[in-house]
Design a protein around this motif. Structure first.
Motif, short mmCIF file in Angstrom:
data_model
loop_
_atom_site.label_atom_id
_atom_site.label_comp_id
_atom_site.label_asym_id
_atom_site.label_seq_id
_atom_site.Cartn_x
_atom_site.Cartn_y
_atom_site.Cartn_z
N SER A 243 0.80 -1.23 0.00
CA SER A 243 0.00 0.00 0.00
C SER A 243 0.83 1.28 0.00
CB SER A 243 -0.91 0.01 1.23
OG SER A 243 -0.13 0.19 2.41
N GLY A 244 2.04 1.21 0.53
CA GLY A 244 2.86 2.42 0.64
C GLY A 244 2.49 3.31 1.80
N THR A 245 1.60 2.85 2.69
CA THR A 245 1.16 3.71 3.80
C THR A 245 2.27 3.99 4.82
OG1 THR A 245 0.35 1.77 5.02
CG2 THR A 245 -1.23 2.95 3.63
N MET A 246 3.31 3.13 4.82
CA MET A 246 4.38 3.30 5.80
C MET A 246 5.60 4.03 5.23
SD MET A 246 4.28 -0.41 7.71
CE MET A 246 5.49 0.12 8.93
N ARG A 247 5.61 4.27 3.93
CA ARG A 247 6.79 4.88 3.30
C ARG A 247 7.03 6.29 3.85
NH1 ARG A 247 9.90 3.19 -0.45
NH2 ARG A 247 8.43 1.52 -0.97
N GLY A 248 8.26 6.51 4.32
CA GLY A 248 8.62 7.81 4.86
C GLY A 248 8.16 8.04 6.28
N LEU A 249 7.55 7.03 6.91
CA LEU A 249 7.05 7.17 8.28
C LEU A 249 8.18 7.52 9.23
CD1 LEU A 249 4.48 6.76 10.06
CD2 LEU A 249 5.30 4.43 10.47
N ARG A 250 7.96 8.52 10.07
CA ARG A 250 8.95 8.93 11.07
C ARG A 250 8.55 8.38 12.43
NH1 ARG A 250 12.33 12.88 9.02
NH2 ARG A 250 11.62 13.81 7.05
N VAL A 251 9.48 7.67 13.04
CA VAL A 251 9.21 6.96 14.30
C VAL A 251 10.07 7.55 15.41
CG1 VAL A 251 9.28 4.73 15.47
CG2 VAL A 251 8.63 4.84 13.05
N GLN A 252 9.42 7.96 16.46
CA GLN A 252 10.12 8.52 17.61
C GLN A 252 10.52 7.41 18.57
OE1 GLN A 252 10.64 11.83 17.53
NE2 GLN A 252 11.91 11.86 19.37
N ALA A 253 11.69 7.55 19.19
CA ALA A 253 12.15 6.56 20.17
C ALA A 253 11.10 6.38 21.26
CB ALA A 253 13.48 6.99 20.78
N GLY A 254 10.76 5.14 21.57
CA GLY A 254 9.77 4.83 22.58
C GLY A 254 8.37 4.65 22.04
N SER A 255 8.13 5.10 20.80
CA SER A 255 6.79 5.02 20.21
C SER A 255 6.69 3.87 19.22
CB SER A 255 6.44 6.33 19.49
OG SER A 255 6.45 7.42 20.40
N GLY A 256 5.59 3.14 19.27
CA GLY A 256 5.41 2.03 18.36
C GLY A 256 6.41 0.91 18.63
N TYR B 259 -0.36 -6.82 16.19
CA TYR B 259 0.07 -5.42 16.35
C TYR B 259 -1.06 -4.53 16.88
CZ TYR B 259 2.39 -1.00 15.35
OH TYR B 259 2.96 0.24 15.48
N ALA B 260 -2.22 -4.60 16.27
CA ALA B 260 -3.30 -3.67 16.62
C ALA B 260 -3.77 -3.82 18.06
CB ALA B 260 -4.47 -3.87 15.67
N ARG B 261 -3.60 -5.02 18.65
CA ARG B 261 -4.08 -5.26 20.01
C ARG B 261 -2.96 -5.36 21.03
NH1 ARG B 261 -7.75 -8.91 17.14
NH2 ARG B 261 -9.86 -8.04 17.24
N ALA B 262 -1.72 -5.19 20.61
CA ALA B 262 -0.59 -5.39 21.52
C ALA B 262 -0.57 -4.34 22.63
CB ALA B 262 0.72 -5.35 20.74
N ASP B 263 -0.45 -4.80 23.88
CA ASP B 263 -0.39 -3.89 25.02
C ASP B 263 1.03 -3.39 25.29
OD1 ASP B 263 -3.13 -4.20 25.51
OD2 ASP B 263 -2.79 -5.97 26.78
N ALA B 264 2.04 -4.07 24.72
CA ALA B 264 3.42 -3.76 25.07
C ALA B 264 3.98 -2.57 24.30
CB ALA B 264 4.30 -4.99 24.79
N ILE B 265 3.23 -2.05 23.34
CA ILE B 265 3.70 -0.91 22.54
C ILE B 265 2.65 0.18 22.50
CG2 ILE B 265 5.18 -2.36 21.09
CD1 ILE B 265 2.98 -2.16 18.92
N THR B 266 3.08 1.39 22.14
CA THR B 266 2.11 2.46 21.90
C THR B 266 1.54 2.29 20.48
OG1 THR B 266 3.67 4.04 20.91
CG2 THR B 266 3.53 3.97 23.33
N HIS B 267 0.47 3.00 20.21
CA HIS B 267 -0.22 2.81 18.93
C HIS B 267 -0.29 4.10 18.11
CE1 HIS B 267 -1.40 -1.40 19.59
NE2 HIS B 267 -1.39 -1.06 20.87
N ASP B 268 0.82 4.82 18.13
CA ASP B 268 0.90 6.09 17.39
C ASP B 268 0.83 5.88 15.88
OD1 ASP B 268 2.07 8.13 19.70
OD2 ASP B 268 2.79 6.07 19.93
#
Length: 295
Positions: free
Chosen positions: A46-59, A76-85
């Motif tokens: 889909s290309g939805t993730m291309r260029g995505l900027r990820v901050q340390a601690g997020s996702g 992924y969508a239901r994981a409690d161990a990560i944030t969902h930014d």
């Protein structure tokens, strides 16, 4: 630095796809303070993730950056161990299972390699091990490049061997060779120079008794040509790791310490790599591997 890291990560993503068997792999380099940009993909739809900027601690990737270790989630969508930014971008690719492996050079995170599945099938230990191994090879590649840039910003692809590696060569040739090598910036010229280094290190240059150098007119005297490496070589990740360490001038004992194996194991990997590359010695192996793009 970020641009160069991106090129190296692109190569690693391609290698990861071949070695892990995962349908989708991707990665990115650190582009700012505690921030990653995902730019390299194999298997994206889909290309939805291309260029995505990820901050340390997020996702997931941000957690791998912050914790400096691999992170895996099976839903992924239901994981409690990560944030969902970044759920919108990730679910847009249909990703359910994902693992992120941080790329560390020294104490710094330089990027993250990801593997993903579009179902909730668990990723096995073998796949995770292959991801970690590809990450370690990438780390070594970046470390070698950093060392060369510190030594000489316009330097060639790998450092010269220590003078002790040429102990069989005549002293005058050794001194002149090392002096010349220290003043050469052109990578092609340094490649030719390393062919001579390989011959001397293997004893061929000294055997003539007259300082004969391969590839140079020596008054009609026949000289042995350097052995040509086979056109297709498939080095294992461990063999590549060992050759990278050899290129940095490390001994077998130090290589073993860095890779967590014994010196005899290092020798075994090196012998196998030399056989695949058609090399007589460790320096020839590094030269051949670099020319073939195996390192």
């Amino acid at each position: 630095m970020a641009h160069d890291d991106r090129v190296a990560i692109r190569d690693a993503v391609g290698r990861l796809h071949r070695e892990s068997g995962l349908p989708m792999v991707f990665g990115g380099a650190i582009t700012g303070r505690d921030r990653l940009q995902i730019t390299e993909f194999v298997g994206a739809k889909s290309g939805t993730m291309r260029g995505l900027r990820v901050q340390a601690g997020s996702g997931l990737g941000g957690k791998a950056m912050a914790m400096r270790r691999p992170v895996l989630v099976n839903d992924y969508a239901r994981a409690d161990a990560i944030t969902h930014d970044y759920d919108e971008a990730v679910t847009g690719e249909g990703i359910r299972t994902m693992v992120g492996v941080p790329v560390m050079v020294g104490r710094s995170v330089r990027g993250v390699l990801y593997g993903a599945l579009r179902g909730t099938v668990a990723i096995g230990d073998r796949v995770i091990d292959s991801m970690v191994t590809v990450g370690r090879v990438l780390e070594q590649d970046l470390a070698v490049r950093d060392a060369m840039e510190r030594r000489n910003p316009s330097s060639a692809i790998f450092p010269l061997p220590d003078e002790n590696a040429l102990e069989d060569a005549p002293p005058e040739i050794r001194r002149r060779l090392l002096d010349l090598a220290g003043r050469v910036d052109d990578p092609a010229v340094r490649d030719e120079l390393m062919d001579v280094v390989a011959q001397l290190e293997g004893g061929d240059g000294a055997a003539s008794g007259a300082g004969v150098v391969p590839g140079v007119d020596n008054g009609g005297m026949a000289t042995a040509e350097p052995r040509q490496a086979p056109p297709r070589v498939q080095l294992s990740p461990r063999e590549r790791e060992v050759l990278v360490q050899v290129a940095m001038g490390h001994t077998n004992a130090l290589i073993g310490e860095r890779l967590g194996v014994g010196a005899e194991t290092v020798k075994s990997y090196l012998r196998t790599a030399m056989r695949k590359l058609g090399a007589n010695n460790r320096i020839e192996a590094v030269v051949a591997a670099r020319r073939l793009g195996a390192l």
